[in-house]
Design an enzyme around this catalytic site. Structure first.
Site, mmCIF file in Angstrom:
data_model
loop_
_atom_site.group_PDB
_atom_site.id
_atom_site.type_symbol
_atom_site.label_atom_id
_atom_site.label_comp_id
_atom_site.label_asym_id
_atom_site.label_seq_id
_atom_site.Cartn_x
_atom_site.Cartn_y
_atom_site.Cartn_z
ATOM 1 N N HIS A 132 -7.991 1.347 1.744
ATOM 2 C CA HIS A 132 -7.716 1.034 3.193
ATOM 3 C C HIS A 132 -8.615 1.947 3.973
ATOM 4 O O HIS A 132 -8.170 2.564 5.037
ATOM 5 C CB HIS A 132 -6.365 0.974 3.723
ATOM 6 N N GLU A 151 0.716 -1.331 0.130
ATOM 7 C CA GLU A 151 -0.015 0.045 -0.004
ATOM 8 C C GLU A 151 0.743 1.279 0.081
ATOM 9 O O GLU A 151 1.940 1.432 0.957
ATOM 10 C CB GLU A 151 -0.943 -0.199 1.332
#
Length: 310
Positions: A283, A264
């Site tokens: 997220h 990420e």
């Protein structure tokens, strides 16, 4: 230097409650500047982070007086827990404070994937009328949801699924078959392979560890119904992203929604790029206005209590 250092975003009301009790340094982007963060920690007794700050050996070495570490969230994957334990640093997660947000995200994602109608805005606004293509959407009522991991969030998903009149399967090897969680949520406890084979929608709620990394890889995805949908709002790495992309491209899976990823942000060249019937979010399943307020106030209160006991 701040006696309490807050290195990522926190609700202002919670920050003010900390400032009222201790000298507090709040810089929500401080995690982006490790040298500045390390300098700020020289005299800090408490540090508050989200998931962007790497609490590793280098950071802990820069914080010799650190006694309390507040995590504005639940996962502790960005924190070196053994090192904190060796230093007797009290690590405080915001357990339960964002569980409702994640559970709602999961149910909304499943409904969106099953119905399949909500991506037509631009086409309809341009004069298109894809009604024939979109009348094949499916209802949630009567479908079977499979919940992998039956902790707090998994149980909340079960209760929401029951409101939509879904049948509920659950798998969690850490919860005994006789536990009341199963009966209270009207959930049938089954093995993972049976859950994957029977469910119309599968949602994951497990931590990332050696036993769960790649839990859903090509062999497990092949067990799922070809029109089933998958949601992962747990941890990146639990789903094999390349295998998922291949299954979706080949039409061996009905759809998927991912809120967490192996890396990420998602790097360029990811196999997930351009995959059909795939919803991607950054997220944020547990991040809402309401959950941010709950998480911030909870951590502020617990950090103050912990500091008072040091």
């Amino acid at each position: 230097m701040g006696q309490i250092v807050i290195a990522e975003f926190m609700e202002e009301a919670a920050v003010e409650s900390l400032r009222a009790a201790h000298h507090t340094l709040y810089q929500p982007r401080l995690f982006e500047d490790p040298p500045a963060l390390h300098a700020a920690l020289a005299g800090a007794r408490a540090l508050i982070v989200r998931n962007q700050t790497r609490v590793d050996a280098a950071l802990l070495a820069a914080a010799p007086d650190l006694k309390v570490l507040g995590r504005l969230g639940v996962g502790l994957y960005n924190i070196d827990l053994p090192a904190c334990q060796a230093r007797r640093i009290d690590v405080i997660p915001a357990s339960g404070a964002n569980a409702d947000s994640v559970a709602e995200y999961v149910i909304l994602a499943i409904g969106t994937l099953l119905r399949g109608a909500f991506g037509a805005t631009a086409e309809v606004a341009a004069g298109g009328w894809p009604r024939d293509r979109l009348i094949g959407g499916r209802e949630m009522a009567g479908k079977t949801i499979g919940i992998v991991g039956f902790g707090d969030i998994g149980r909340r998903v079960a209760r929401l699924a029951e409101a939509f009149r879904m049948r509920i399967l659950g798998h969690d090897p850490l919860i005994a078959a006789t536990h009341t969680d199963w009966t209270e949520t009207r959930t049938e406890m089954v093995g993972l392979e049976e859950l994957l084979a029977r469910a119309d929608a599968v949602t994951l709620h497990v931590p990332l560890g050696p036993e769960t990394r790649g839990l859903l890889s090509a062999p497990q995805l092949a067990l799922m119904k070809p029109d089933a949908v998958l949601v992962n709002a747990a941890r990146g790495g639990v789903v094999d992203e390349a295998a998922l992309a291949a299954a979706l491209r080949a039409g061996r899976l009905g759809g998927a929604a991912l809120d967490v990823f192996e890396t990420e942000p998602v790097p360029a060249g990811s196999p997930l790029a351009g995959v059909p019937n795939l919803l991607l979010t950054p997220h944020v399943a547990g991040a809402t206005v309401e959950s941010n307020a709950r998480v911030s106030s909870l951590i502020a209160a617990r950090v103050l209590v912990a500091l008072a006991m040091c």
